[in-house]
Design a protein around this motif. Structure first.
Motif, PDB file in Angstrom:
ATOM      1  N   ALA A 122       0.906  -1.285  -0.042  1.00  0.00           N
ATOM      2  CA  ALA A 122       0.074  -0.045  -0.034  1.00  0.00           C
ATOM      3  C   ALA A 122       0.860   0.983  -0.099  1.00  0.00           C
ATOM      4  CB  ALA A 122      -0.711  -0.030   1.056  1.00  0.00           C
ATOM      5  N   SER A 123       1.943   1.313   0.616  1.00  0.00           N
ATOM      6  CA  SER A 123       2.964   2.571   0.685  1.00  0.00           C
ATOM      7  C   SER A 123       3.468   2.450  -0.555  1.00  0.00           C
ATOM      8  CB  SER A 123       3.958   2.201   1.876  1.00  0.00           C
ATOM      9  OG  SER A 123       4.751   3.246   1.806  1.00  0.00           O
ATOM     10  N   TYR A 124       3.758   1.705  -1.448  1.00  0.00           N
ATOM     11  CA  TYR A 124       4.310   1.592  -2.824  1.00  0.00           C
ATOM     12  C   TYR A 124       3.499   2.244  -3.611  1.00  0.00           C
ATOM     13  CZ  TYR A 124       6.320   0.192  -7.235  1.00  0.00           C
ATOM     14  OH  TYR A 124       6.815   0.399  -8.491  1.00  0.00           O
ATOM     15  N   ASP A 125       2.164   1.652  -3.423  1.00  0.00           N
ATOM     16  CA  ASP A 125       0.919   2.366  -4.483  1.00  0.00           C
ATOM     17  C   ASP A 125       0.832   3.708  -3.995  1.00  0.00           C
ATOM     18  OD1 ASP A 125       0.592  -0.271  -5.420  1.00  0.00           O
ATOM     19  OD2 ASP A 125      -0.882  -0.741  -3.968  1.00  0.00           O
ATOM     20  N   ASN A 126       0.944   4.086  -2.824  1.00  0.00           N
ATOM     21  CA  ASN A 126       0.721   5.774  -2.656  1.00  0.00           C
ATOM     22  C   ASN A 126       2.136   6.426  -3.195  1.00  0.00           C
ATOM     23  OD1 ASN A 126      -0.516   7.849  -0.800  1.00  0.00           O
ATOM     24  ND2 ASN A 126       1.647   7.931  -0.005  1.00  0.00           N
ATOM     25  N   TYR A 127       3.175   5.978  -3.164  1.00  0.00           N
ATOM     26  CA  TYR A 127       4.303   6.691  -3.590  1.00  0.00           C
ATOM     27  C   TYR A 127       4.171   6.757  -5.248  1.00  0.00           C
ATOM     28  CZ  TYR A 127       7.357   6.903   0.421  1.00  0.00           C
ATOM     29  OH  TYR A 127       8.042   7.317   1.824  1.00  0.00           O
ATOM     30  N   CYS A 128       3.608   5.574  -5.886  1.00  0.00           N
ATOM     31  CA  CYS A 128       3.280   5.768  -7.555  1.00  0.00           C
ATOM     32  C   CYS A 128       2.187   6.924  -7.748  1.00  0.00           C
ATOM     33  CB  CYS A 128       2.993   4.537  -7.829  1.00  0.00           C
ATOM     34  SG  CYS A 128       4.077   3.072  -7.507  1.00  0.00           S
ATOM     35  N   VAL A 129       1.169   6.853  -6.787  1.00  0.00           N
ATOM     36  CA  VAL A 129       0.180   7.988  -6.944  1.00  0.00           C
ATOM     37  C   VAL A 129       0.858   9.606  -6.913  1.00  0.00           C
ATOM     38  CG1 VAL A 129      -1.984   9.168  -6.072  1.00  0.00           C
ATOM     39  CG2 VAL A 129      -1.988   6.469  -6.142  1.00  0.00           C
ATOM     40  N   TRP A 130       1.660   9.701  -5.863  1.00  0.00           N
ATOM     41  CA  TRP A 130       2.185  11.014  -5.702  1.00  0.00           C
ATOM     42  C   TRP A 130       3.226  11.172  -6.570  1.00  0.00           C
ATOM     43  CZ3 TRP A 130       2.778  15.670  -3.949  1.00  0.00           C
ATOM     44  CH2 TRP A 130       3.803  16.126  -3.795  1.00  0.00           C
ATOM     45  N   PHE A 131       4.066  10.378  -7.025  1.00  0.00           N
ATOM     46  CA  PHE A 131       5.014  10.677  -8.522  1.00  0.00           C
ATOM     47  C   PHE A 131       4.240  10.635  -9.449  1.00  0.00           C
ATOM     48  CE2 PHE A 131       8.077   7.959  -5.689  1.00  0.00           C
ATOM     49  CZ  PHE A 131       8.616   9.132  -5.046  1.00  0.00           C
ATOM     50  N   ASN A 132       3.088  10.240  -9.993  1.00  0.00           N
ATOM     51  CA  ASN A 132       2.333  10.351 -10.838  1.00  0.00           C
ATOM     52  C   ASN A 132       1.659  11.750 -11.017  1.00  0.00           C
ATOM     53  OD1 ASN A 132       2.896   7.638 -12.179  1.00  0.00           O
ATOM     54  ND2 ASN A 132       1.146   6.974 -11.349  1.00  0.00           N
ATOM     55  N   TYR A 133       1.202  12.402  -9.770  1.00  0.00           N
ATOM     56  CA  TYR A 133       0.711  13.581  -9.775  1.00  0.00           C
ATOM     57  C   TYR A 133       1.925  14.636 -10.073  1.00  0.00           C
ATOM     58  CZ  TYR A 133      -0.908  17.807  -7.433  1.00  0.00           C
ATOM     59  OH  TYR A 133      -0.978  19.094  -7.071  1.00  0.00           O
ATOM     60  N   VAL A 134       2.912  14.320  -9.783  1.00  0.00           N
ATOM     61  CA  VAL A 134       4.191  15.342  -9.708  1.00  0.00           C
ATOM     62  C   VAL A 134       4.771  15.085 -11.278  1.00  0.00           C
ATOM     63  CG1 VAL A 134       6.408  15.878  -8.891  1.00  0.00           C
ATOM     64  CG2 VAL A 134       4.930  15.072  -7.402  1.00  0.00           C
ATOM     65  N   PHE A 135       4.794  14.183 -11.887  1.00  0.00           N
ATOM     66  CA  PHE A 135       5.243  13.769 -13.164  1.00  0.00           C
ATOM     67  C   PHE A 135       4.231  14.222 -14.295  1.00  0.00           C
ATOM     68  CE2 PHE A 135       8.427  10.704 -11.214  1.00  0.00           C
ATOM     69  CZ  PHE A 135       9.231  11.857 -11.280  1.00  0.00           C
ATOM     70  N   ASP A 136       2.955  14.524 -13.918  1.00  0.00           N
ATOM     71  CA  ASP A 136       2.058  14.807 -14.886  1.00  0.00           C
ATOM     72  C   ASP A 136       2.621  15.747 -15.787  1.00  0.00           C
ATOM     73  OD1 ASP A 136      -0.167  15.099 -16.662  1.00  0.00           O
ATOM     74  OD2 ASP A 136      -1.650  15.443 -15.007  1.00  0.00           O
ATOM     75  N   PRO A 137       2.660  15.463 -17.287  1.00  0.00           N
ATOM     76  CA  PRO A 137       3.205  16.552 -18.207  1.00  0.00           C
ATOM     77  C   PRO A 137       2.271  17.664 -18.534  1.00  0.00           C
ATOM     78  CG  PRO A 137       2.790  14.709 -19.317  1.00  0.00           C
ATOM     79  CD  PRO A 137       2.453  14.190 -17.649  1.00  0.00           C
ATOM     80  N   ASN A 138       0.924  17.381 -18.462  1.00  0.00           N
ATOM     81  CA  ASN A 138      -0.090  18.358 -18.599  1.00  0.00           C
ATOM     82  C   ASN A 138      -0.257  19.447 -17.757  1.00  0.00           C
ATOM     83  OD1 ASN A 138      -0.599  16.635 -21.110  1.00  0.00           O
ATOM     84  ND2 ASN A 138      -1.884  15.219 -20.068  1.00  0.00           N
ATOM     85  N   SER A 139      -0.099  19.077 -16.401  1.00  0.00           N
ATOM     86  CA  SER A 139      -0.377  19.865 -15.450  1.00  0.00           C
ATOM     87  C   SER A 139       0.920  19.802 -14.422  1.00  0.00           C
ATOM     88  CB  SER A 139      -1.817  19.762 -14.685  1.00  0.00           C
ATOM     89  OG  SER A 139      -1.977  18.396 -14.185  1.00  0.00           O
ATOM     90  N   PRO A 140       1.989  20.513 -14.319  1.00  0.00           N
ATOM     91  CA  PRO A 140       2.968  20.290 -13.576  1.00  0.00           C
ATOM     92  C   PRO A 140       2.389  21.011 -12.142  1.00  0.00           C
ATOM     93  CG  PRO A 140       3.577  22.020 -15.317  1.00  0.00           C
ATOM     94  CD  PRO A 140       2.429  21.000 -15.725  1.00  0.00           C
ATOM     95  N   THR A 141       2.746  20.327 -11.052  1.00  0.00           N
ATOM     96  CA  THR A 141       2.380  21.096  -9.879  1.00  0.00           C
ATOM     97  C   THR A 141       2.884  22.281  -9.329  1.00  0.00           C
ATOM     98  OG1 THR A 141       1.875  20.397  -7.498  1.00  0.00           O
ATOM     99  CG2 THR A 141       3.681  19.641  -8.315  1.00  0.00           C
ATOM    100  N   ASP A 142       2.211  23.221  -8.707  1.00  0.00           N
ATOM    101  CA  ASP A 142       2.719  24.482  -8.265  1.00  0.00           C
ATOM    102  C   ASP A 142       3.024  24.265  -6.501  1.00  0.00           C
ATOM    103  OD1 ASP A 142       2.851  25.784 -10.507  1.00  0.00           O
ATOM    104  OD2 ASP A 142       0.803  26.436 -10.401  1.00  0.00           O
ATOM    105  N   LEU A 143       2.993  23.170  -6.151  1.00  0.00           N
ATOM    106  CA  LEU A 143       3.121  22.909  -4.640  1.00  0.00           C
ATOM    107  C   LEU A 143       4.544  23.234  -4.176  1.00  0.00           C
ATOM    108  CD1 LEU A 143       1.073  19.443  -3.716  1.00  0.00           C
ATOM    109  CD2 LEU A 143       0.472  21.741  -3.191  1.00  0.00           C
TER     110      LEU A 143
END
Length: 586
Positions: A151-172
């Protein structure tokens, strides 16, 4: 809709379809359509009821949270949405640790999806980051099971996919310490999973867990972890930015749209350190040092303030140097960071990472003892004193050499080395064929140690002479002249090492790192000794400061004695004045 209505509809559905004899008659098309319609309506009603009950349970769970936890979560989310880095740092570093000690010292934090997500209206970035902290606390304070690791690995995958999204880079924007902890914890859990998997396959008889490991070959794979770290470096263009800074150019010119963002730049820098760590754990020490080409260790940056990152850099750089037989560079790396730790000890005593800093410090002192035994070098007085306190007896045994020193080398290496792991998954079919990576690297290291067992004895005799005959020295060490010649060649070769001066960490010049240099002229050994001149000025200032510190301590510990002396002198003066008054009156 209530439960009674759903039950009624379900009974009605059974009455319409249950008495039908499928063997005697063919069903009509209209009957099938009506049955399918009723079935879909029933499933929809059941799903709505289930979702309603789930929402009620989640609301009840959120309502049971202590007020301090609820207010903290909401304020934490607000700071993240507003990119308030200053208050976010306070929530992460101080408030979270304080609430952990008060409410969740021996229990996990509230469930991220069942309790926290409804409270923050399913704010995906916040829930993902909170989940990362949730599992990090679980690893630190409790014992995660296999489901938690997946579950922890899956959560890291979700976070990295959010950060690596080429269409909407995060401003966090995250505090620098938090960004480092994400990379550091990601690699730690990767290493922990690899060790857990190897141990389970090699020793456990739990077939269910072994089957789960077989079914998830991509979970915590080396390729996936390395891909994440290299992706951060590439997306942030951090190597190009560091090279631009080194050349005196503006790094924003080569940063690109993503590299100019604070989050990507920070995660990219720490990913370089993460690659150093991962390649070391996998046993590729040359590639590990090569990944650090863009980072100048002698230059202070804003990332140098992250103590954990600095400890990681110098520990793994020093260890890689030691495994590459560059003991002089390893001693320099360990001494630098250990001196920094000793000077900032008061700060680390108040830090939440005090235990990890202390353990890492003990490991580096053990590695330093190994390097000093193999390459005698003069150390800073404070480092030398602490080394004698921690590993004095072991250092003396290693410096004497001989067969009795080998167990000490093995003991210190096993204690202080990283937790090595295999590149791929273990052999599930033949568990006995799985080799322990630590034992493999220990065996390779001890081969070099065994070649230098005679060096301390030779050194002790060579320091007594300027010229010496081989046969005479062979008599002293009780070996044949032919064996002595081989030992002297090894002694000469080990005294010449590659020493770093500038540029890449792999660069350097071959120099003589020993204070003894020997030359063989037939059967005669010519010995030259380079004496190191001691800096008496520094020694005098250091000991003068110690003297004044001791003097101040004595004065502060005995105020009553000083007061007593003053009162006694005051009484004597009063008695003299009284006697003088009596004489004048007479």
């Amino acid at each position: 809709m209530d439960n009674e209505q759903v039950a009624y509809d379900y009974d009605d559905f059974i009455q319409k379809t249950g008495d039908y004899d499928f063997e005697d008659d063919e069903p009509l098309a209209t009957d099938l359509i009506e049955t399918e319609t009723i079935d879909e309506e029933l499933l929809l009603k059941q799903q709505q009821l289930f979702q309603h009950q789930l929402q009620l349970q989640q609301q009840q769970a959120a309502a049971q949270l202590p007020d301090a936890i609820r207010n903290f979560i909401l304020y934490f989310q607000h700071c993240l949405k507003e990119n308030n880095v200053y208050d976010l740092h306070g929530c992460y570093e101080n408030t979270f640790n304080r609430l952990t000690e008060k409410f969740y010292k021996n229990t996990p934090w509230p469930d991220p999806h069942e309790v926290i997500a409804p409270l923050v209206e399913n704010d995906q970035p916040f829930v993902t980051l909170y989940t990362e902290m949730y599992y990090r606390h679980l690893y630190a304070k409790l014992q995660p099971d296999l489901v938690d690791r997946f579950a922890s690995y899956d959560n890291y995958c979700v976070w990295f996919n959010y950060v690596f999204d080429p269409n909407s880079p995060t401003d966090l924007e995250l505090p620098t310490n938090w960004a480092w902890d994400i990379i550091d914890e990601f690699i730690y859990q990767f290493n922990s999973f690899a060790l857990y998997r190897s141990r389970t396959v090699r020793k456990s008889h739990n077939e269910e867990e072994i089957q789960q490991l077989r079914d998830h070959p991509q979970a915590w794979s080396s390729y996936g972890v390395l891909n994440v770290l290299y992706s951060f470096i590439q997306k942030s263009r951090i190597n190009e930015q560091l090279e631009a800074v080194r050349d005196g150019r503006d790094p924003d010119e080569v940063a690109g749209s993503d590299g100019s963002r604070s989050l990507y730049k920070t995660l990219g820098y720490f990913s370089i350190i993460g690659l150093l760590r991962v390649h070391t754990l996998l046993g590729d020490f040359t590639l590990a040092l090569k990944t650090m080409e863009s980072i100048d260790l002698n230059k202070k940056t804003k990332y140098s303030r992250v103590a954990g990152a600095q400890f990681t850099i110098y520990y793994y750089v020093g260890f890689c140097y030691m495994m590459l037989r560059r003991y002089s560079d390893a001693i320099k790396a360990f001494s630098h960071i250990l001196l920094f730790i000793s000077r900032s000890k008061s700060f680390h005593n108040r830090s939440a990472q005090y235990d990890s800093v202390t353990k890492r410090s003990d490991q580096m002192y053990a590695l330093l003892a190994i390097c000093v035994a193999l390459c005698p070098t003069r150390l800073d007085d404070s480092i030398h004193t602490t080394l004698r306190e921690k590993n004095g007896e072991q250092l003396a045994r290693m410096q004497r050499g001989g067969e009795e020193s080998l167990p000490v080398f093995e003991e210190l290496f096993t204690f202080a080395s990283p937790k090595f792991m295999m590149l791929g998954p273990p052999d599930y079919e033949n568990p006995a064929n799985n080799i322990d990576p630590l034992q493999h690297h220990l065996k390779v290291f001890m081969m070099d140690v065994k070649n230098t067992m005679l060096a301390p004895t030779l050194r002790s005799y060579l320091k007594l002479y300027t010229t010496l005959n081989i046969e005479k020295l062979a008599t002293f060490v009780e070996i044949s002249p032919e064996e002595l010649r081989s030992a002297l060649v090894v002694f000469k070769q080990k005294s010449r090492q590659v020493r770093w001066t500038e540029g890449s960490l792999l660069d350097g010049e071959v120099v003589n790192v020993s204070d003894l240099d020997i030359t063989l002229n037939g059967d005669l050994i010519d010995i030259s000794e380079a004496r190191i001149v001691r800096k008496f000025g520094d020694w005098f200032l250091r000991n003068a400061a110690k003297y004044y510190a001791v003097q101040d301590t004595i004065a502060n510990k005995n105020p009553t004695v000083e007061d007593g002396k003053e009162n006694k002198e005051h009484g004597k003066r009063r008695e003299r004045r009284e006697k003088g008054g009596e004489k004048s009156s007479k």
